[in-house]
Write an enzyme that holds these catalytic residues in place. Structure first.
Site, short mmCIF file in Angstrom:
data_model
loop_
_atom_site.label_atom_id
_atom_site.label_comp_id
_atom_site.label_asym_id
_atom_site.label_seq_id
_atom_site.Cartn_x
_atom_site.Cartn_y
_atom_site.Cartn_z
N LYS A 54 39.17 48.39 55.28
CA LYS A 54 39.15 49.51 54.34
C LYS A 54 38.33 50.68 54.90
CE LYS A 54 39.90 46.39 50.50
NZ LYS A 54 39.32 45.48 49.50
N GLN A 98 33.61 44.37 46.63
CA GLN A 98 34.54 43.37 47.16
C GLN A 98 34.40 42.06 46.38
OE1 GLN A 98 36.90 43.96 49.64
NE2 GLN A 98 37.67 41.93 49.13
N ASP A 121 39.51 50.87 42.41
CA ASP A 121 40.24 49.60 42.41
C ASP A 121 41.07 49.45 41.13
OD1 ASP A 121 40.37 47.86 44.50
OD2 ASP A 121 38.53 46.77 44.02
#
Ligand code: NDP
Length: 298
Positions: A54, A98, A121
């Site tokens: 990412k 994460q 997200d």
């Protein structure tokens, strides 16, 4: 006849080229650099790899990325403190924690601590609620948003089509259904969602104009479950033992690709399908967030 291959790799490259241009324009015209912060707790190799990918992709787009790596024994309070700091940081437009987090940390609490305006997200309950009610500004979760982009950009607009989604998880199936029934671009579909309690799955999948599979069951969708002319998107990413391979395993989807490509009109492969789209949509959400912060987008 063999199906059209919907390459997520190619579509992701196309979107990344567009993003690179808009990031350069933001810098030139507004002196603004989108910023993405990734927070990793612990040293899980898969999570390290995802976070690394990412950040690398962000850097290639000209997006400022900041990786924060915390010890596995970091307390929930410390992590919440880090998130609060990022919420207040004007250089950061997107925050990604994460998952999974170590067992002693309440994931829900951490996700809820992220400012919804930086929730790139799309997992914050405010984002989920706004998507479900199709109201207010939100970020679509990256994998479902990637599926919708693949359909639209490969010429298979879901509008007016019957889309069958197999899987009802909070990260794929459920938000995908919400995106597909929204009004406007990428939406206006008629959607059926299937799951493990659906009796006679094949009878439903055969009614699909577009079939999206997110089950996590290697190669379970066979040719007899798909009608001729269906467009198939395979979200599944599974590792199966393969003694013939150097690594001892191979990666496959939830669809039996070689068989289904002979009946489908179009199909996405695994790897090279939905996978490359997910990170790309995270970058797209980060750029959108920066534009919103500057008052350039709603
Ligand atoms: P989950 O395990 O959370 O959900 C799987 C869903 O499939 C559930 O709703 C389950 O039903 C349903 N299901 C399982 N078995 C059957 C069956 N036999 N018949 C009908 N439905 C079934 O998985 P995720 O949604 O997180 O992920 C799905 C797949 O997508 C995985 O392979 C994952 O690796 C991949 N993935 C890929 C991403 C990418 O970027 N390419 C990103 C995210 C996921 P029930 O709810 O009843 O249990």
């Amino acid at each position: 006849m063999s199906a059209q291959i919907i390459s997520g790799k190619d579509i992701a490259a196309e979107i990344r080229a567009e993003l690179k241009e808009s990031v350069a324009a933001l810098a030139a015209e507004h002196g603004l650099v989108p910023g993405l912060a990734t927070v990793l707790v612990g040293a899980d190799p898969a999570s390290q790899m995802y976070v690394g990918m990412k950040n690398k992709a962000a850097g290639e787009m000209g997006i400022h990325s900041r990786q924060i790596t915390l010890d596995p024994d970091t307390s929930e309070a410390e992590l919440l403190g880090v998130v609060a700091g990022l919420n207040a940081d004007e250089a950061i437009h997107g925050i990604l924690v994460q998952l999974p987090l170590p067992g002693h940390i309440d994931e829900g609490k951490v996700i809820e601590a992220i400012d919804p305006a930086k929730d790139v997200d799309g997992f914050h309950p405010v984002s989920v609620g706004r998507l479900a009610t199709d109201s207010g500004a939100f970020f679509p979760p990256c994998t479902p948003a990637g599926v919708v982009e693949m359909l639209v950009r490969s010429g298979h607009d879901p509008a007016g089509k019957h889309v069958v989604v197999v899987g009802r998880s909070n990260i794929v199936g459920r938000p995908l259904a919400s995106l597909l029934i929204r009004k406007g671009r990428g939406g206006d579909a008629t959607v059926t969602v299937c799951h493990s309690r659906t009796p006679d799955l094949a009878a439903v999948t055969r009614t699909a104009d577009i079939l999206v599979v997110a089950m996590g069951r290697p190669e379970m969708i066979t040719a007899e479950m798909v009608s001729a002319g269906t467009v198939v998107i395979d979200v599944g990413t599974n590792r199966v033992d393969d003694p013939a391979s150097e690594r001892g395993y191979r990666v496959c989807g939830d669809v039996l690709f070689d068989e289904v490509k002979e009946v489908a009109a179009a199909i996405s492969p695994v790897p090279g399908g939905v996978g490359p789209m997910t990170i790309t949509m995270l970058l797209a959400n980060t750029v959108t967030s920066a534009r919103r912060a500057a008052g350039l987008d709603d």
